[in-house]
Design an enzyme around this catalytic site. Structure first.
Site, mmCIF file in Angstrom:
data_model
loop_
_atom_site.group_PDB
_atom_site.id
_atom_site.type_symbol
_atom_site.label_atom_id
_atom_site.label_comp_id
_atom_site.label_asym_id
_atom_site.label_seq_id
_atom_site.Cartn_x
_atom_site.Cartn_y
_atom_site.Cartn_z
ATOM 1 N N GLU A 45 51.478 -64.169 -101.699
ATOM 2 C CA GLU A 45 50.554 -63.674 -100.676
ATOM 3 C C GLU A 45 49.530 -64.731 -100.287
ATOM 4 O O GLU A 45 49.156 -64.839 -99.131
ATOM 5 C CB GLU A 45 49.843 -62.394 -101.165
ATOM 6 C CG GLU A 45 50.748 -61.182 -101.228
ATOM 7 C CD GLU A 45 51.364 -60.807 -99.882
ATOM 8 O OE1 GLU A 45 50.795 -61.163 -98.838
ATOM 9 O OE2 GLU A 45 52.432 -60.173 -99.894
ATOM 10 N N TYR A 128 42.752 -57.841 -98.283
ATOM 11 C CA TYR A 128 44.187 -57.923 -97.990
ATOM 12 C C TYR A 128 44.987 -58.276 -99.247
ATOM 13 O O TYR A 128 45.949 -57.593 -99.608
ATOM 14 C CB TYR A 128 44.485 -58.961 -96.873
ATOM 15 C CG TYR A 128 45.961 -59.207 -96.808
ATOM 16 C CD1 TYR A 128 46.802 -58.267 -96.234
ATOM 17 C CD2 TYR A 128 46.544 -60.329 -97.414
ATOM 18 C CE1 TYR A 128 48.182 -58.428 -96.244
ATOM 19 C CE2 TYR A 128 47.910 -60.501 -97.439
ATOM 20 C CZ TYR A 128 48.715 -59.551 -96.840
ATOM 21 O OH TYR A 128 50.090 -59.704 -96.886
ATOM 22 N N ASP A 146 46.479 -57.281 -92.798
ATOM 23 C CA ASP A 146 46.229 -58.639 -92.300
ATOM 24 C C ASP A 146 46.381 -58.625 -90.774
ATOM 25 O O ASP A 146 46.524 -57.555 -90.168
ATOM 26 C CB ASP A 146 47.183 -59.640 -92.971
ATOM 27 C CG ASP A 146 48.628 -59.397 -92.571
ATOM 28 O OD1 ASP A 146 48.902 -58.373 -91.904
ATOM 29 O OD2 ASP A 146 49.482 -60.244 -92.907
#
Ligand code: SF4
Length: 375
Positions: A45, A128, A146
């Site tokens: 991520e 996020y 996001d």
């Protein structure tokens, strides 16, 4: 119509089924989808922020080969962390990840926290990343919103808030939370991201192929191309720089470490400076090397390459010159030194300076061939 009214218009169960079924059938085969280990989810991520999937794949694979466990990464030194991140950009991501992982090992015995309040305290972890790790690795019903997901939700729910304004995130999180597929939050969040990447793209979304078309308010009104609302970025600054690939009599190269804070912090680079309007670049470099490092140099009057690099709010145009040391009283230290070509290859440089290095090597080869009369 407020958000609740917009959501009430949707048959949530049917929306979830349409979305999840599509994701199960169409999801891309990506390396980080093979494993829901929180450390690996976290790494992927962070790498995926501001970076395309195709670019991330080889970096992700190399990263996990070098640092297969959370402990191995926690023990790494900063130089090798920057080296593995070299070329991926946004290097503060790597530094923050490294310092957060060290904290996880020191404070949580190597287990990534599964509580939102705890994970949010770690360096570089915002809502996020926290949502992505908690949902994908731990199956918690946390939204992961996001830019991609904001775009998708702005269209489905006809949200007209400006996504460049941080406060708008709350509205999108509320939307995602209400639509959340509780039996499988991991698939729900990933499906929204995948929809944004493959179907509900920034320009020309493929509405006719979209699995949730019948739930989408923007499609119903024909306004999908006008969403999301986003204010324009500020103008970017354009810096024109002169850099020098300087060799001493042993054939070593002068490099320096960038400052420990700010842009490209702690990466190595060839010495460079902003060009002065009144001086020729090679004269500016000569003055600079004498003043800054007490090195007397001969600089070629013509640059051997020009490199452009665009950051979020800044553009660099770097004209690179060759130089030879004519006399030096430089006291080398850990931030400025001469290194061999082999050492060069072991240190981490920003992309722009890697390009200068490649151009230098091509130039050297060309000159050799020319000297042999082959060109
Ligand atoms: Fe996006 Fe079009 Fe699907 Fe709506 S119908 S979610 S605008 S792709």
């Amino acid at each position: 119509m407020d958000l609740t009214e917009k959501i009430n218009k949707i048959d949530i169960e049917e929306f979830q089924q349409d979305l999840i079924r599509w994701f199960e059938a169409e999801q891309r085969d990506l390396p980080w989808r093979k494993d829901s280990d929180p450390y690996k989810v976290w790494v992927s991520e962070i790498m995926l922020q501001q970076t395309r999937v195709d670019t991330v794949i080889p970096y992700y694979n190399r990263f996990l080969e070098k640092f297969p466990t959370i402990e191995s990464f926690a023990e790494a030194d900063e130089e090798s962390v920057l080296k593995i991140w070299e070329g991926l950009g946004y290097y503060s991501r790597a530094r923050n990840l490294h310092s957060a992982i060290k904290e996880v090992v020191a404070t949580y015995g190597g287990k990534v926290p599964d509580q939102k309040e705890e994970i949010l305290k770690l360096k570089g972890v915002g809502p996020y990343t926290a949502g992505a790790v908690l949902s994908i690795a731990y199956g918690k019903p946390e939204p992961a919103v996001d830019g991609n997901v904001m775009r998708v939700l702005s269209r489905i729910l006809l949200i007209t808030e400006d996504i460049a304004v941080p406060a708008a995130r709350k509205t999108f999180e509320e939307g995602a939370r209400t639509l959340m597929f509780e039996p499988n939050p991991s698939y729900f969040n990933q499906a929204l991201m995948e929809l944004g990447a493959l179907v509900c793209t920034p320009t020309s979304p493929s509405c006719l192929l979209c699995p949730v078309q019948k739930h989408c308010s923007a499609f119903e009104k024909g306004v999908q191309d006008e969403l999301p609302v986003k204010t324009r970025k500020k103008n970017t600054r354009h810096d024109k720089l002169a850099a020098i690939v300087l060799q001493n009599e042993k054939g070593e190269f002068l490099i320096r470490k960038r400052p420990a804070e700010g842009l490209l912090a702690n990466l190595w680079e060839f010495p460079s400076l902003k060009m002065q309007p009144v001086l020729e670049p090679h004269e500016t470099l000569q003055d600079f090397l004498m003043t800054e490092y007490s090195i007397d140099v001969e600089v070629a009057p013509v640059s051997f390459t020009t490199v452009d690099h665009v950051f979020t709010h800044l553009k660099w145009t770097i004209h690179a010159f060759h130089g030879k040391v004519a006399g030096a009283r430089l006291e080398e230290n850990e931030r400025v030194r001469f290194v061999t070509e082999k050492e060069m290859n072991e240190l981490a440089f920003p992309v722009s300076h890697q390009k200068i290095w490649q151009a230098h090597k091509i130039h050297v080869e060309y000159e050799k061939e020319k000297a042999k009369g082959r060109i």
